[in-house]
Design a protein around this motif. Structure first.
Motif, PDB file in Angstrom:
ATOM      1  N   GLU A 162      43.511  46.502  40.550  1.00 33.32           N
ATOM      2  CA  GLU A 162      44.112  46.111  41.654  1.00 33.32           C
ATOM      3  C   GLU A 162      45.729  45.584  41.582  1.00 33.32           C
ATOM      4  O   GLU A 162      46.471  45.828  42.404  1.00 33.32           O
ATOM      5  CB  GLU A 162      43.557  45.281  42.622  1.00 33.32           C
ATOM      6  CG  GLU A 162      43.852  45.173  43.816  1.00 33.32           C
ATOM      7  CD  GLU A 162      43.160  44.114  44.768  1.00 33.32           C
ATOM      8  OE1 GLU A 162      43.523  43.803  45.997  1.00 33.32           O
ATOM      9  OE2 GLU A 162      42.052  43.709  44.677  1.00 33.32           O
ATOM     10  N   ILE A 163      45.578  44.619  40.593  1.00 32.68           N
ATOM     11  CA  ILE A 163      46.913  43.967  40.220  1.00 32.68           C
ATOM     12  C   ILE A 163      48.047  44.816  39.857  1.00 32.68           C
ATOM     13  O   ILE A 163      49.206  44.936  40.142  1.00 32.68           O
ATOM     14  CB  ILE A 163      46.680  42.680  39.270  1.00 32.68           C
ATOM     15  CG1 ILE A 163      45.873  41.865  39.656  1.00 32.68           C
ATOM     16  CG2 ILE A 163      48.261  42.242  38.754  1.00 32.68           C
ATOM     17  CD1 ILE A 163      45.552  40.718  38.659  1.00 32.68           C
ATOM     18  N   HIS A 220      40.188  40.798  33.856  1.00 31.12           N
ATOM     19  CA  HIS A 220      39.759  40.111  35.193  1.00 31.12           C
ATOM     20  C   HIS A 220      39.301  41.498  35.824  1.00 31.12           C
ATOM     21  O   HIS A 220      39.970  42.412  35.822  1.00 31.12           O
ATOM     22  CB  HIS A 220      40.861  39.565  35.773  1.00 31.12           C
ATOM     23  CG  HIS A 220      40.159  38.758  37.180  1.00 31.12           C
ATOM     24  ND1 HIS A 220      39.767  39.394  38.212  1.00 31.12           N
ATOM     25  CD2 HIS A 220      39.702  37.406  37.201  1.00 31.12           C
ATOM     26  CE1 HIS A 220      39.158  38.259  39.088  1.00 31.12           C
ATOM     27  NE2 HIS A 220      39.105  37.304  38.510  1.00 31.12           N
ATOM     28  N   PRO A 221      38.308  41.296  36.481  1.00 27.41           N
ATOM     29  CA  PRO A 221      37.828  42.562  37.344  1.00 27.41           C
ATOM     30  C   PRO A 221      38.982  43.051  38.358  1.00 27.41           C
ATOM     31  O   PRO A 221      38.937  44.429  38.774  1.00 27.41           O
ATOM     32  CB  PRO A 221      36.698  42.156  38.169  1.00 27.41           C
ATOM     33  CG  PRO A 221      36.000  40.944  37.335  1.00 27.41           C
ATOM     34  CD  PRO A 221      37.479  40.318  36.527  1.00 27.41           C
ATOM     35  N   LEU A 222      39.853  42.187  38.856  1.00 32.49           N
ATOM     36  CA  LEU A 222      40.800  42.486  39.709  1.00 32.49           C
ATOM     37  C   LEU A 222      41.914  43.096  38.932  1.00 32.49           C
ATOM     38  O   LEU A 222      43.142  43.413  39.690  1.00 32.49           O
ATOM     39  CB  LEU A 222      41.531  41.315  40.693  1.00 32.49           C
ATOM     40  CG  LEU A 222      40.417  40.971  41.652  1.00 32.49           C
ATOM     41  CD1 LEU A 222      40.836  39.668  42.300  1.00 32.49           C
ATOM     42  CD2 LEU A 222      40.099  42.093  42.538  1.00 32.49           C
ATOM     43  N   THR A 270      35.243  31.646  45.431  1.00 32.59           N
ATOM     44  CA  THR A 270      35.209  32.485  43.953  1.00 32.59           C
ATOM     45  C   THR A 270      36.501  31.444  43.161  1.00 32.59           C
ATOM     46  O   THR A 270      37.559  31.479  43.499  1.00 32.59           O
ATOM     47  CB  THR A 270      35.610  33.748  44.259  1.00 32.59           C
ATOM     48  OG1 THR A 270      34.775  34.509  44.951  1.00 32.59           O
ATOM     49  CG2 THR A 270      35.844  34.518  42.776  1.00 32.59           C
ATOM     50  N   ALA A 272      47.629  40.072  44.716  1.00 36.88           N
ATOM     51  CA  ALA A 272      46.142  40.355  43.999  1.00 36.88           C
ATOM     52  C   ALA A 272      46.130  39.367  43.004  1.00 36.88           C
ATOM     53  O   ALA A 272      45.315  38.661  42.466  1.00 36.88           O
ATOM     54  CB  ALA A 272      45.924  41.556  43.692  1.00 36.88           C
ATOM     55  N   ARG A 314      45.708  35.873  44.283  1.00 34.91           N
ATOM     56  CA  ARG A 314      44.339  35.646  44.373  1.00 34.91           C
ATOM     57  C   ARG A 314      43.315  35.513  42.921  1.00 34.91           C
ATOM     58  O   ARG A 314      42.706  34.757  43.008  1.00 34.91           O
ATOM     59  CB  ARG A 314      43.780  36.751  45.187  1.00 34.91           C
ATOM     60  CG  ARG A 314      43.901  36.911  46.748  1.00 34.91           C
ATOM     61  CD  ARG A 314      43.259  37.901  47.328  1.00 34.91           C
ATOM     62  NE  ARG A 314      42.869  39.176  46.734  1.00 34.91           N
ATOM     63  CZ  ARG A 314      43.730  40.160  46.818  1.00 34.91           C
ATOM     64  NH1 ARG A 314      44.741  39.907  47.785  1.00 34.91           N
ATOM     65  NH2 ARG A 314      43.380  41.194  46.466  1.00 34.91           N
ATOM     66  N   THR A 315      43.716  36.113  41.987  1.00 33.38           N
ATOM     67  CA  THR A 315      43.106  35.929  40.677  1.00 33.38           C
ATOM     68  C   THR A 315      43.564  34.729  40.038  1.00 33.38           C
ATOM     69  O   THR A 315      42.583  34.024  39.555  1.00 33.38           O
ATOM     70  CB  THR A 315      43.552  37.154  39.889  1.00 33.38           C
ATOM     71  OG1 THR A 315      43.455  38.241  40.613  1.00 33.38           O
ATOM     72  CG2 THR A 315      42.696  37.108  38.553  1.00 33.38           C
ATOM     73  N   LYS A 333      48.237  48.037  40.551  1.00 35.71           N
ATOM     74  CA  LYS A 333      48.697  48.954  41.805  1.00 35.71           C
ATOM     75  C   LYS A 333      49.929  48.360  42.550  1.00 35.71           C
ATOM     76  O   LYS A 333      49.813  47.243  42.940  1.00 35.71           O
ATOM     77  CB  LYS A 333      47.447  49.187  42.481  1.00 35.71           C
ATOM     78  CG  LYS A 333      46.501  50.099  42.047  1.00 35.71           C
ATOM     79  CD  LYS A 333      45.160  50.172  42.918  1.00 35.71           C
ATOM     80  CE  LYS A 333      44.081  50.815  42.282  1.00 35.71           C
ATOM     81  NZ  LYS A 333      43.022  51.192  43.079  1.00 35.71           N
ATOM     82  N   ASP A 340      39.635  32.993  45.493  1.00 31.95           N
ATOM     83  CA  ASP A 340      39.531  33.320  46.825  1.00 31.95           C
ATOM     84  C   ASP A 340      38.278  32.899  47.443  1.00 31.95           C
ATOM     85  O   ASP A 340      37.243  33.311  47.273  1.00 31.95           O
ATOM     86  CB  ASP A 340      39.628  34.747  46.936  1.00 31.95           C
ATOM     87  CG  ASP A 340      39.697  35.469  48.354  1.00 31.95           C
ATOM     88  OD1 ASP A 340      39.959  34.580  49.193  1.00 31.95           O
ATOM     89  OD2 ASP A 340      39.680  36.600  48.551  1.00 31.95           O
ATOM     90  N   ASN A 392      51.266  44.196  41.971  1.00 34.56           N
ATOM     91  CA  ASN A 392      50.721  43.545  43.220  1.00 34.56           C
ATOM     92  C   ASN A 392      50.754  42.059  42.873  1.00 34.56           C
ATOM     93  O   ASN A 392      49.708  41.375  42.452  1.00 34.56           O
ATOM     94  CB  ASN A 392      49.321  43.920  43.635  1.00 34.56           C
ATOM     95  CG  ASN A 392      48.812  43.552  44.933  1.00 34.56           C
ATOM     96  OD1 ASN A 392      49.132  42.437  45.489  1.00 34.56           O
ATOM     97  ND2 ASN A 392      47.983  44.446  45.797  1.00 34.56           N
TER      98      ASN A 392
END
Length: 465
Positions: free
Chosen positions: A299-300, A294-296, A22, A11, A14-15, A302, A19, A8
């Motif tokens: 998501e990255i 990173h917490p994301l 953040t 995502a 954004r990281t 996926k 964002d 992704n």
């Protein structure tokens, strides 16, 4: 079975970029934001001044903007409009008494523009874009570039003495520029629209070394305008080095800097370009490691629903390796619909070009970007290296310290410099050409009066020279 995995890119962007409120990985890694190609040294200096002083006058620089932009009468900047202005009319009329006459008033306003706005940093009043070449706190204005927090970073790394000296400069009106524009130095409450974040990253050895050297510069016996100019150049060079050293041990980049008098082809260009690129590669590896934690990160990894926001990497890679391939894919333009990414090295390149420490000045086919030192930068680095009351220091010792503290290499100790460049991934550097590069830098120092050659073929610089 496919050996390619889709990730992704949206995502990931954004990281990297953040964002909203953040902070992204760029800011977390550097301590400031880099999402612009328009930043100039004047913006950084205005930001730093407001961090140290506590903001800008509540008029936000509008009085200065109106005085400077006299030709823009559609903005209400004519002499008649300003004398009748509800909030600023009395101040303007005190600064430019009607007894001066229209001719002298217009001449003084043109002079203010030439001195304080030669780079076009002051925009339409009310736009919060007043970045004048300020020498006094009353000449500061609100400006949107403060949101990048480079001034907050510089304030953190300066020593207590360095911050006190710089603050005193902006509070004094005894320098020639402030004296000239004293009628515009109105007392007004200070307003800080961009306070620093509540939390800040721990400083690295590079940060402490840069702050100490910039503070050493501020103690030199030079006039305020000269010191502010040299500080702006030193801060610019330091910020470029900061970006390119982000992924290195201690934050030091190990960059080969070429002594230059022009932008023509140079014998060590390829090695200098290679060292610049090695700094970018180290930055990407550092960012990839941070992204993997990173917490994301889930998501990255996926695959996105929109194909245009996907980037492909090899399957079966460890997390940090996959993120590094993803970063490389995004740099190539994969997932471009996910939005633009403002890479820190691109920020450093554009920012450094404006000050002249990054060449070439414009993109040229086959010409890579590299660090460059003109005579002015050589003089600056000497002033950052030898304290005001210290005796002259050996030339090689000065550059050995700059290499060990800031990761700046010119070849003053050719064999040792070649070794550290090899350790940074720059192979096959000619010792003879390194020596020639250092000799040209010494020529600059001698010419400018901060260095001298000694009878034993050595040299020294700084101190009482």
């Amino acid at each position: 079975m496919s050996n390619v995995k889709r990730m992704n890119a949206a995502a990931a962007r954004r990281t990297l970029m953040g964002d909203g409120e953040t902070p992204g990985l760029f800011e977390l890694a550097l301590g400031f934001r880099t999402s612009t190609k328009a930043l100039k040294a004047v913006h950084v200096m205005n930001d730093l001044a407001q961090v140290l002083i506590g903001g800008a006058p509540d008029h936000g620089g509008d009085i200065l903007a109106r005085v400077i932009r006299a030709e823009h009468e559609e903005e209400g900047n004519s002499d008649r409009d300003l004398r009748a202005h509800k909030e600023l009319g009395a101040r303007y009329s005190w600064a430019f008494p009607v007894q001066l006459g229209a001719g002298k008033t217009a001449a003084l306003r043109r002079a203010a523009k030439m001195v304080l706005n030669f780079d076009g940093g002051v925009y339409e009043p009310g736009t919060s874009m007043a970045s004048a070449l300020a020498t006094h706190k009353a000449l500061l204005g609100f400006e949107q570039f403060r949101r990048f927090r480079l001034g907050a970073y510089l304030s953190r790394i300066l020593t207590h003495e360095g911050k006190a000296r710089l603050r005193a400069m902006y509070e004094s009106d005894l320098d020639p520029v402030s004296k000239t524009f004293r009628p515009l130095l109105f007392d007004a409450p200070l307003v800080d629209r961009h306070p620093p974040p509540a939390q800040a990253l721990p400083l690295k050895p590079f940060d402490h070394a840069l702050g100490t050297r910039l503070s050493t510069l501020l103690a030199q016996p030079l006039s305020k305008p000269a010191l502010l100019r040299k500080f702006a150049l030193g801060a610019t060079l330091g910020l470029v080095l900061k970006v390119l050293g982000c992924g290195r041990p201690g934050g030091r980049p190990m960059l080969l800097a070429l002594a230059v008098e022009d932008d023509r082809s140079k014998p060590l260009r390829d090695a200098a370009v290679m060292s610049f690129r090695a700094g970018v590669s180290a930055l990407d590896r550092s960012l990839a490691a941070m992204m993997a934690e990173h917490p994301l990160a889930p998501e990255i990894k996926k695959a996105p629903k929109v194909d245009a926001q996907a980037a492909e990497v090899r399957s079966g890679l460890r997390s940090a390796e996959a993120m590094l391939e993803l970063i490389a894919a995004i740099r190539r333009g994969a997932g471009e619909d996910a939005g633009e990414v403002y890479w820190p090295d691109q920020f450093a390149m554009h920012f450094g070009r404006k000050a002249g420490c990054v060449l070439p000045k414009a993109d040229k086919a086959g010409w890579g970007v590299h660090l460059a030192l003109s005579g002015e930068f050589v003089e600056l680095l000497v002033l950052m290296s030898v304290p005001r009351d210290a005796p002259p220091a050996p030339w090689r010792d000065i550059w050995r310290g700059l290499r060990d503290d800031l990761g700046l290499v010119i070849g003053a100790s050719a064999a040792a410099d070649a070794e550290v460049l090899r350790g940074a991934g720059v192979e096959g550097v000619s010792l003879e050409r390194l020596t020639d590069n250092a000799s040209l830098a010494l020529d600059f120092g001698v010419r400018l009066g901060v260095a001298r050659r000694l009878p034993d073929s050595g040299a020294e610089a700084g101190g009482g020279l």
